[in-house]
Design an enzyme around this catalytic site. Sequence first.
Site, PDB file in Angstrom:
ATOM      1  N   ASN A 121     -43.167 -41.701  25.797  1.00 42.39           N
ATOM      2  CA  ASN A 121     -44.089 -40.994  25.909  1.00 42.39           C
ATOM      3  C   ASN A 121     -45.234 -41.893  24.860  1.00 42.39           C
ATOM      4  O   ASN A 121     -45.070 -42.843  24.620  1.00 42.39           O
ATOM      5  CB  ASN A 121     -44.186 -39.591  25.418  1.00 42.39           C
ATOM      6  CG  ASN A 121     -44.995 -38.781  26.105  1.00 42.39           C
ATOM      7  OD1 ASN A 121     -46.151 -39.023  26.309  1.00 42.39           O
ATOM      8  ND2 ASN A 121     -44.642 -37.484  26.715  1.00 42.39           N
ATOM      9  N   ARG A 122     -46.470 -41.367  24.650  1.00 42.30           N
ATOM     10  CA  ARG A 122     -47.590 -42.157  24.142  1.00 42.30           C
ATOM     11  C   ARG A 122     -47.734 -41.907  22.639  1.00 42.30           C
ATOM     12  O   ARG A 122     -47.248 -40.741  21.997  1.00 42.30           O
ATOM     13  CB  ARG A 122     -48.734 -41.327  24.685  1.00 42.30           C
ATOM     14  CG  ARG A 122     -49.125 -41.565  26.201  1.00 42.30           C
ATOM     15  CD  ARG A 122     -50.098 -40.969  26.796  1.00 42.30           C
ATOM     16  NE  ARG A 122     -50.477 -41.460  28.283  1.00 42.30           N
ATOM     17  CZ  ARG A 122     -49.738 -40.963  29.205  1.00 42.30           C
ATOM     18  NH1 ARG A 122     -48.560 -39.758  29.084  1.00 42.30           N
ATOM     19  NH2 ARG A 122     -49.877 -41.520  30.504  1.00 42.30           N
ATOM     20  N   HIS A 147     -44.183 -45.179  26.358  1.00 40.53           N
ATOM     21  CA  HIS A 147     -42.736 -45.392  26.787  1.00 40.53           C
ATOM     22  C   HIS A 147     -42.265 -47.030  26.464  1.00 40.53           C
ATOM     23  O   HIS A 147     -41.671 -47.427  27.213  1.00 40.53           O
ATOM     24  CB  HIS A 147     -42.729 -45.492  28.503  1.00 40.53           C
ATOM     25  CG  HIS A 147     -42.588 -44.195  29.168  1.00 40.53           C
ATOM     26  ND1 HIS A 147     -42.763 -42.939  28.242  1.00 40.53           N
ATOM     27  CD2 HIS A 147     -43.001 -43.686  30.401  1.00 40.53           C
ATOM     28  CE1 HIS A 147     -42.704 -41.916  29.243  1.00 40.53           C
ATOM     29  NE2 HIS A 147     -43.363 -42.295  30.388  1.00 40.53           N
ATOM     30  N   HIS A 221     -35.729 -40.855  32.521  1.00 40.47           N
ATOM     31  CA  HIS A 221     -37.082 -40.705  33.244  1.00 40.47           C
ATOM     32  C   HIS A 221     -36.799 -40.465  34.764  1.00 40.47           C
ATOM     33  O   HIS A 221     -37.409 -41.319  35.490  1.00 40.47           O
ATOM     34  CB  HIS A 221     -37.900 -41.772  32.891  1.00 40.47           C
ATOM     35  CG  HIS A 221     -39.311 -41.439  33.112  1.00 40.47           C
ATOM     36  ND1 HIS A 221     -40.047 -41.430  34.388  1.00 40.47           N
ATOM     37  CD2 HIS A 221     -40.199 -41.195  32.269  1.00 40.47           C
ATOM     38  CE1 HIS A 221     -41.037 -41.210  34.269  1.00 40.47           C
ATOM     39  NE2 HIS A 221     -41.446 -41.043  32.921  1.00 40.47           N
ATOM     40  N   SER A 222     -35.482 -39.938  35.249  1.00 33.43           N
ATOM     41  CA  SER A 222     -35.280 -39.574  36.492  1.00 33.43           C
ATOM     42  C   SER A 222     -36.236 -38.754  37.330  1.00 33.43           C
ATOM     43  O   SER A 222     -36.722 -37.844  36.444  1.00 33.43           O
ATOM     44  CB  SER A 222     -34.107 -38.817  36.764  1.00 33.43           C
ATOM     45  OG  SER A 222     -33.001 -39.868  36.864  1.00 33.43           O
ATOM     46  N   TYR A 223     -36.808 -39.249  38.307  1.00 35.60           N
ATOM     47  CA  TYR A 223     -37.801 -38.516  39.073  1.00 35.60           C
ATOM     48  C   TYR A 223     -36.941 -37.557  40.196  1.00 35.60           C
ATOM     49  O   TYR A 223     -36.322 -38.317  40.864  1.00 35.60           O
ATOM     50  CB  TYR A 223     -38.670 -39.147  39.997  1.00 35.60           C
ATOM     51  CG  TYR A 223     -39.773 -39.948  39.362  1.00 35.60           C
ATOM     52  CD1 TYR A 223     -39.520 -40.951  38.528  1.00 35.60           C
ATOM     53  CD2 TYR A 223     -41.250 -39.682  39.675  1.00 35.60           C
ATOM     54  CE1 TYR A 223     -40.646 -41.618  37.769  1.00 35.60           C
ATOM     55  CE2 TYR A 223     -42.075 -40.324  39.060  1.00 35.60           C
ATOM     56  CZ  TYR A 223     -41.996 -41.273  37.974  1.00 35.60           C
ATOM     57  OH  TYR A 223     -42.958 -42.093  37.380  1.00 35.60           O
ATOM     58  N   ASP A 293     -48.613 -32.887  33.161  1.00 34.59           N
ATOM     59  CA  ASP A 293     -48.121 -34.113  32.284  1.00 34.59           C
ATOM     60  C   ASP A 293     -48.240 -33.830  31.196  1.00 34.59           C
ATOM     61  O   ASP A 293     -49.055 -34.329  30.269  1.00 34.59           O
ATOM     62  CB  ASP A 293     -48.933 -35.165  32.897  1.00 34.59           C
ATOM     63  CG  ASP A 293     -48.276 -36.734  32.640  1.00 34.59           C
ATOM     64  OD1 ASP A 293     -47.189 -36.377  31.826  1.00 34.59           O
ATOM     65  OD2 ASP A 293     -48.981 -37.609  33.068  1.00 34.59           O
ATOM     66  N   GLN A 330     -41.138 -32.867  28.387  1.00 37.36           N
ATOM     67  CA  GLN A 330     -42.479 -33.352  29.045  1.00 37.36           C
ATOM     68  C   GLN A 330     -42.327 -33.129  30.574  1.00 37.36           C
ATOM     69  O   GLN A 330     -41.174 -33.639  31.131  1.00 37.36           O
ATOM     70  CB  GLN A 330     -42.442 -34.901  28.920  1.00 37.36           C
ATOM     71  CG  GLN A 330     -43.723 -35.322  29.887  1.00 37.36           C
ATOM     72  CD  GLN A 330     -44.994 -35.447  28.733  1.00 37.36           C
ATOM     73  OE1 GLN A 330     -45.239 -34.805  27.681  1.00 37.36           O
ATOM     74  NE2 GLN A 330     -46.321 -35.598  29.588  1.00 37.36           N
ATOM     75  N   GLU A 358     -38.554 -34.684  30.791  1.00 37.81           N
ATOM     76  CA  GLU A 358     -38.150 -35.608  29.824  1.00 37.81           C
ATOM     77  C   GLU A 358     -37.835 -34.736  28.629  1.00 37.81           C
ATOM     78  O   GLU A 358     -39.012 -34.677  27.879  1.00 37.81           O
ATOM     79  CB  GLU A 358     -39.062 -36.537  29.686  1.00 37.81           C
ATOM     80  CG  GLU A 358     -39.391 -37.329  31.228  1.00 37.81           C
ATOM     81  CD  GLU A 358     -40.961 -37.961  31.253  1.00 37.81           C
ATOM     82  OE1 GLU A 358     -41.175 -38.641  30.230  1.00 37.81           O
ATOM     83  OE2 GLU A 358     -41.676 -37.555  31.812  1.00 37.81           O
TER      84      GLU A 358
HETATM   85  C1  BGC Z   1     -45.701 -39.507  31.595  1.00 36.62           C
HETATM   86  C2  BGC Z   1     -46.884 -39.870  32.786  1.00 36.62           C
HETATM   87  C3  BGC Z   1     -46.744 -41.167  33.090  1.00 36.62           C
HETATM   88  C4  BGC Z   1     -45.354 -41.422  33.911  1.00 36.62           C
HETATM   89  C5  BGC Z   1     -45.419 -42.960  34.339  1.00 36.62           C
HETATM   90  C6  BGC Z   1     -44.395 -39.812  32.511  1.00 36.62           C
HETATM   91  O1  BGC Z   1     -43.570 -39.757  31.458  1.00 36.62           O
HETATM   92  O2  BGC Z   1     -45.874 -38.260  31.224  1.00 36.62           O
HETATM   93  O3  BGC Z   1     -48.139 -39.748  32.285  1.00 36.62           O
HETATM   94  O4  BGC Z   1     -47.873 -41.688  34.118  1.00 36.62           O
HETATM   95  O5  BGC Z   1     -44.355 -41.175  32.911  1.00 36.62           O
HETATM   96  O6  BGC Z   1     -44.494 -42.982  35.151  1.00 36.62           O
END
Ligand code: BGC
Length: 393
Positions: A121-122, A147, A221-223, A293, A330, A358
Amino acid sequence: MSKRKMLFVFPMPALLLVAIMLCLCCSQLSCKRKSMEVKAKMSIQEQSFGQTPDGHKVKLYTLTNSNGLKARIMTYGATVVSLEVPDRNGKLGDITLGYDDLDGYVKNNPYFGAIVGRYGNRIAKGRFTLDGTTYQLATNNGENHLHGGIKGFDKVVWDAEPVKQKDAVGVKLTYLSKDGEEGYPGNLKCSVTYTLTNDDELKLNYEAETDKATVINLTHHSYFNLAGQGKGDILGHELMINADKFTPIDNGLIPTGQLQTVKGTPMDFTKPCAIGAHINDDFEQLKFGLGYDHNWVLNKKGQELTLAARVYEPNSGRVLEIYTTEPGIQFYSGNFLDGTITGKQGKVYEHRYGFCLETQHYPDSPNKPNFPSTILRPGQIYQTTTIHKFSAK
Ligand code: BGC
């Protein structure tokens, strides 16, 4: 009817009966054999998955549990490449987005299946102060750090060793992040152990140690698309998040520092709700995030393992439950997927074709003294667990 005829007529049903009984016995036997075969299928396979452009060999581990669930994990980014779980009819389907080969991951990867770190994250402006020293990290998301920076843990090759347990198979991945990497202080030795259990869980155990005070926030970070990867958007999935509050963000997706109640807002997932039900509501937070998000503040007291989220996909019947020791999660609704990526099996990933959940500490914690701390000091051991449990109904 003559006696002879009677004799001739009666043996037929008797024979039939014997045949049916024999069949039943055989099928029971073969069922038993099948289930033994299935049990015997629990395995770990190792194979090559190519080489990075800078010459690092990448391995792929295929974990199969006794029910036939399969997770493929590669050493580049400690990434889940595919995850096959059954639907309500027992049919396996791959429920994570990604690529068929390493090349795709190296060239253009929005963190598909990866471990992200050193800080998932940020971090605002990529800057934080720790023990009086200000550290400037790599910035890779406008003026912010996202990340782990330009070359985060998702883009390095991890060492790996297989893990065998009585009721699970796994792989332990380790990585040494050197002092100064992407601007972070301290040599950080970290490991992530994935295990696929016979209870149909993909379990992640994270551990780390440092030789200098640093910050850390590892996540996965699996989608996911529980209907099957590439099979439409995720707006019909029903989501429950065990959180009464979330951390609102500014238009750069940095938390303001407040904790806001979800009550009466589109952020309320305390009861199962379709992801698409309110995603386009006229609500400032959804405008900032271009959808969901955000970080949710999990309902919990300490670091105990608790249910964080449950997702149900009505067509396939697949259910994903996430348990974690972390304080936050997240939820990202795949807002930046836009059809420009062609992934596994030629599937085009259109807008919101996958979602991420996440488990983590809150974003920008190093700059938010009121958030749970992400500082790790020498002598301390960082240890977190997240479990993805799969079922169908
Ligand atoms: C974040 C998104 C970001 C993405 C990148 C996520 O974990 O929250 O803002 O764009 O990851 O793939």
